[in-house]
Design an enzyme around this catalytic site. Sequence first.
Site, mmCIF file in Angstrom:
data_model
loop_
_atom_site.group_PDB
_atom_site.id
_atom_site.type_symbol
_atom_site.label_atom_id
_atom_site.label_comp_id
_atom_site.label_asym_id
_atom_site.label_seq_id
_atom_site.Cartn_x
_atom_site.Cartn_y
_atom_site.Cartn_z
ATOM 1 N N GLU A 33 -34.807 -35.545 -117.705
ATOM 2 C CA GLU A 33 -34.035 -36.200 -116.646
ATOM 3 C C GLU A 33 -32.565 -36.354 -117.065
ATOM 4 O O GLU A 33 -32.074 -36.651 -117.931
ATOM 5 C CB GLU A 33 -34.657 -37.567 -116.314
ATOM 6 C CG GLU A 33 -33.781 -38.632 -115.542
ATOM 7 C CD GLU A 33 -33.632 -37.894 -114.162
ATOM 8 O OE1 GLU A 33 -34.671 -37.575 -113.547
ATOM 9 O OE2 GLU A 33 -32.617 -37.794 -113.597
ATOM 10 N N GLY A 38 -36.597 -42.128 -111.728
ATOM 11 C CA GLY A 38 -37.070 -42.453 -110.583
ATOM 12 C C GLY A 38 -36.525 -41.522 -109.446
ATOM 13 O O GLY A 38 -36.815 -41.626 -108.156
ATOM 14 N N GLY A 39 -35.236 -41.105 -109.717
ATOM 15 C CA GLY A 39 -34.535 -40.153 -108.649
ATOM 16 C C GLY A 39 -33.898 -40.952 -107.650
ATOM 17 O O GLY A 39 -33.573 -41.972 -107.477
ATOM 18 N N THR A 40 -34.082 -40.048 -106.396
ATOM 19 C CA THR A 40 -33.372 -40.666 -105.197
ATOM 20 C C THR A 40 -34.010 -41.885 -104.761
ATOM 21 O O THR A 40 -33.611 -42.986 -104.422
ATOM 22 C CB THR A 40 -33.404 -39.582 -104.025
ATOM 23 O OG1 THR A 40 -33.041 -38.408 -104.787
ATOM 24 C CG2 THR A 40 -32.790 -39.923 -102.739
ATOM 25 N N CYS A 41 -35.342 -41.770 -104.528
ATOM 26 C CA CYS A 41 -36.240 -43.018 -103.844
ATOM 27 C C CYS A 41 -35.859 -44.079 -104.522
ATOM 28 O O CYS A 41 -35.659 -45.327 -104.065
ATOM 29 C CB CYS A 41 -37.740 -42.598 -103.642
ATOM 30 S SG CYS A 41 -38.894 -43.944 -102.873
ATOM 31 N N HIS A 439 -57.543 -59.106 -82.608
ATOM 32 C CA HIS A 439 -56.581 -59.799 -81.895
ATOM 33 C C HIS A 439 -55.988 -61.004 -82.722
ATOM 34 O O HIS A 439 -56.493 -61.833 -83.315
ATOM 35 C CB HIS A 439 -57.270 -60.297 -80.717
ATOM 36 C CG HIS A 439 -56.333 -61.074 -79.749
ATOM 37 N ND1 HIS A 439 -55.516 -60.633 -78.941
ATOM 38 C CD2 HIS A 439 -56.407 -62.383 -79.596
ATOM 39 C CE1 HIS A 439 -54.926 -61.536 -78.416
ATOM 40 N NE2 HIS A 439 -55.433 -62.800 -78.691
HETATM 41 C C1 LIG Z 1 -30.794 -43.276 -98.201
HETATM 42 C C2 LIG Z 1 -32.243 -42.507 -98.255
HETATM 43 C C3 LIG Z 1 -33.263 -43.279 -97.833
HETATM 44 C C4 LIG Z 1 -34.689 -42.773 -98.027
HETATM 45 N N1 LIG Z 1 -35.397 -43.337 -97.258
HETATM 46 C C5 LIG Z 1 -36.798 -42.833 -97.615
HETATM 47 C C6 LIG Z 1 -38.184 -43.595 -96.943
HETATM 48 O O1 LIG Z 1 -37.819 -44.759 -96.649
HETATM 49 N N2 LIG Z 1 -39.254 -43.050 -97.184
HETATM 50 C C7 LIG Z 1 -39.415 -41.898 -97.616
HETATM 51 O O2 LIG Z 1 -40.438 -41.177 -97.846
HETATM 52 N N3 LIG Z 1 -38.266 -41.187 -98.107
HETATM 53 C C8 LIG Z 1 -36.982 -41.410 -98.032
HETATM 54 N N4 LIG Z 1 -36.157 -40.859 -98.590
HETATM 55 C C9 LIG Z 1 -36.375 -39.672 -98.945
HETATM 56 C C10 LIG Z 1 -36.857 -39.581 -100.551
HETATM 57 O O3 LIG Z 1 -35.996 -40.514 -101.392
HETATM 58 C C11 LIG Z 1 -36.894 -38.381 -101.289
HETATM 59 O O4 LIG Z 1 -37.695 -37.475 -100.304
HETATM 60 C C12 LIG Z 1 -37.932 -38.650 -102.530
HETATM 61 O O5 LIG Z 1 -36.915 -39.258 -103.666
HETATM 62 C C13 LIG Z 1 -38.334 -37.349 -103.192
HETATM 63 O O6 LIG Z 1 -37.633 -36.930 -103.935
HETATM 64 P P1 LIG Z 1 -37.990 -35.918 -105.343
HETATM 65 O O7 LIG Z 1 -39.207 -36.091 -105.640
HETATM 66 O O8 LIG Z 1 -37.921 -34.218 -104.300
HETATM 67 O O9 LIG Z 1 -36.875 -35.857 -106.168
HETATM 68 P P2 LIG Z 1 -35.842 -37.092 -106.492
HETATM 69 O O10 LIG Z 1 -36.079 -38.318 -106.164
HETATM 70 O O11 LIG Z 1 -34.438 -36.662 -105.767
HETATM 71 O O12 LIG Z 1 -35.566 -36.818 -107.850
HETATM 72 C C14 LIG Z 1 -34.931 -35.661 -108.816
HETATM 73 C C15 LIG Z 1 -34.744 -36.020 -110.138
HETATM 74 O O13 LIG Z 1 -34.119 -34.945 -110.576
HETATM 75 C C16 LIG Z 1 -33.041 -34.989 -111.433
HETATM 76 N N5 LIG Z 1 -32.545 -33.660 -111.745
HETATM 77 C C17 LIG Z 1 -31.851 -33.070 -110.788
HETATM 78 N N6 LIG Z 1 -31.349 -31.960 -111.274
HETATM 79 C C18 LIG Z 1 -31.815 -31.887 -112.677
HETATM 80 C C19 LIG Z 1 -31.436 -31.066 -113.840
HETATM 81 N N7 LIG Z 1 -30.837 -29.879 -113.555
HETATM 82 N N8 LIG Z 1 -31.955 -31.474 -115.012
HETATM 83 C C20 LIG Z 1 -32.554 -32.830 -115.246
HETATM 84 N N9 LIG Z 1 -32.745 -33.492 -114.185
HETATM 85 C C21 LIG Z 1 -32.268 -33.010 -112.845
HETATM 86 C C22 LIG Z 1 -32.401 -36.074 -110.815
HETATM 87 O O14 LIG Z 1 -31.359 -36.984 -111.558
HETATM 88 C C23 LIG Z 1 -33.468 -36.969 -110.059
HETATM 89 O O15 LIG Z 1 -33.640 -37.896 -110.910
HETATM 90 C C24 LIG Z 1 -34.823 -41.315 -98.597
HETATM 91 C C25 LIG Z 1 -33.709 -40.636 -98.794
HETATM 92 C C26 LIG Z 1 -32.330 -41.477 -98.842
HETATM 93 C C27 LIG Z 1 -31.237 -40.331 -99.260
#
Ligand SMILES: Cc1cc2nc3c(=O)[nH]c(=O)nc-3n(C[C@H](O)[C@H](O)[C@H](O)COP(=O)(O)OP(=O)(O)OC[C@H]3O[C@@H](n4cnc5c(N)ncnc54)[C@H](O)[C@@H]3O)c2cc1C
Length: 456
Positions: A33, A38-41, A439
Amino acid sequence: MNRYDAVIIGTGQAGPSLAGRLAGSGMEVAVIERKLFGGTCVNTGCIPTKTLIASAHAAHLARRAADFGVVVESVTVDMKRTKARKDYVSALSRDGLEAWLGNMKKCTVYRGHARFESAHEVRVGTELLAADRIFINVGARASIPPVPGLDKVPYLTNSSMMEIDFLPRHLLIVGGGYIGIEFAQMYRRFGSKVTIVEMAPRLMQREDEDVSQGVREILEAEDIEVRVGAQCLAVETQGNDIKINVDCPDNPAESVGSHLLVATGRRPNTDDLGLEKAGVPMDKRGFITVDDELRTSIPGIWALGDCNGRGAFTHTSYNDYEIVAANLLDGDKRRVSDRILAYALYTDPPLGRAGVTETEARASGRPVLIAKRPMTQVGRAVEKGETQGFMKVIVDGETKQILGAAILGTGGDEVIHSLLDVMYAKAPYTVVERAVHIHPTVSELIPTMLEELKPL
Ligand SMILES: Cc1cc2nc3c(=O)[nH]c(=O)nc-3n(C[C@H](O)[C@H](O)[C@H](O)COP(=O)(O)OP(=O)(O)OC[C@H]3O[C@@H](n4cnc5c(N)ncnc54)[C@H](O)[C@@H]3O)c2cc1C
């Protein structure tokens, strides 16, 4: 060189659970990482936005208190406290995940940016990791459009919005998609003036027109300015403000605000991964090409989550993990094509969506039945004082199976599942039509709506 049975790049919504399954099956696993666990979500997407939306909802309800016979003298939103609450909720998830991975037996966590050196080797800083199985779960980031002047003005994305602990006087949002719309309603309820600028002729243009229009009406009822059909966008500073030139069919030709949020879509984090060294193919937009079991064309390399372009949601990324684990470890041939499109827009009231749109059903040329019911005719919505929106369901005229649905209304994000599950069961709509629902609920009117199906 450090040898593992499996290397997982990224701790989004697929990687950590996959690490747990693989390590549990006896494999030596490495997880890499580069930023926040936990990334984006967890950090900049679903969890923080839905936590902030809960604060915005509380403010909205407090302002509407008199509608319910409740006296509230005045409503003030403390932006520092809403941010602190959001930070706390995000951290619960992030820290829990980091601790879980850190303590996982047969799992080694690396912090740093991963790059392929070959089809079986990944570099993290000075470390070289080798494995016969590599799983890419690198996610996506905000894509910034080539709008003239954008490189010269300060702008926010979904990530930098997470650091805001003050009230923007006037938030301009470029992008009338799901992310832009959720931030728009949230900040309007916090107290900002909000303008959405969208280049397409309507908001969320992949949705049916009545859904786009319904969402627009919900936003406009709260005095959010919606400007669609904006062409020739350009931005510049004007004193301390930001001006967007909007060559819209409606006047005026510009919008001026204090802050600018760019929410115009997402691009995969695949441009800095060294994929060319592994020979992993991508499409024109940088999404990694995968088959129905999420394998790339290079044996031993899989791509899961947003970076494969097969889904853009937390639940689709998590389902990618389930598909890969089932095929690899359980001899269970699960496939992406078994998945039914489903998602929600977390406005208030929300939109729950499943399957095809009415537009797609029409274009298919098949005999299709449709039923629609305004939320004003749903008792629970009336009782709650939340009658905006409507419910709509589309059924195949021959098989009687449900093809799609849109529930724009109170509880829509939950109610949609009563239809989604029947779609997965491939059962005819008559099963729900004859079901006795509780209901008073919104779901109780789904069987009634189905009794009113008519040819499209
Ligand atoms: C504002 C916003 C609101 C959202 N709301 C919702 C919602 O309500 N419901 C829903 O289902 N989805 C929602 N989403 C979408 C959801 O967040 C993503 O679809 C979800 O996080 C899946 O992501 P993922 O598993 O592909 O990777 P991500 O969660 O994006 O994680 C990828 C990880 O990989 C790491 N990484 C990247 N490149 C490298 C590298 N080269 N080396 C090491 N680590 C790396 C990053 O740092 C990150 O931690 C939302 C998105 C946004 C932007």
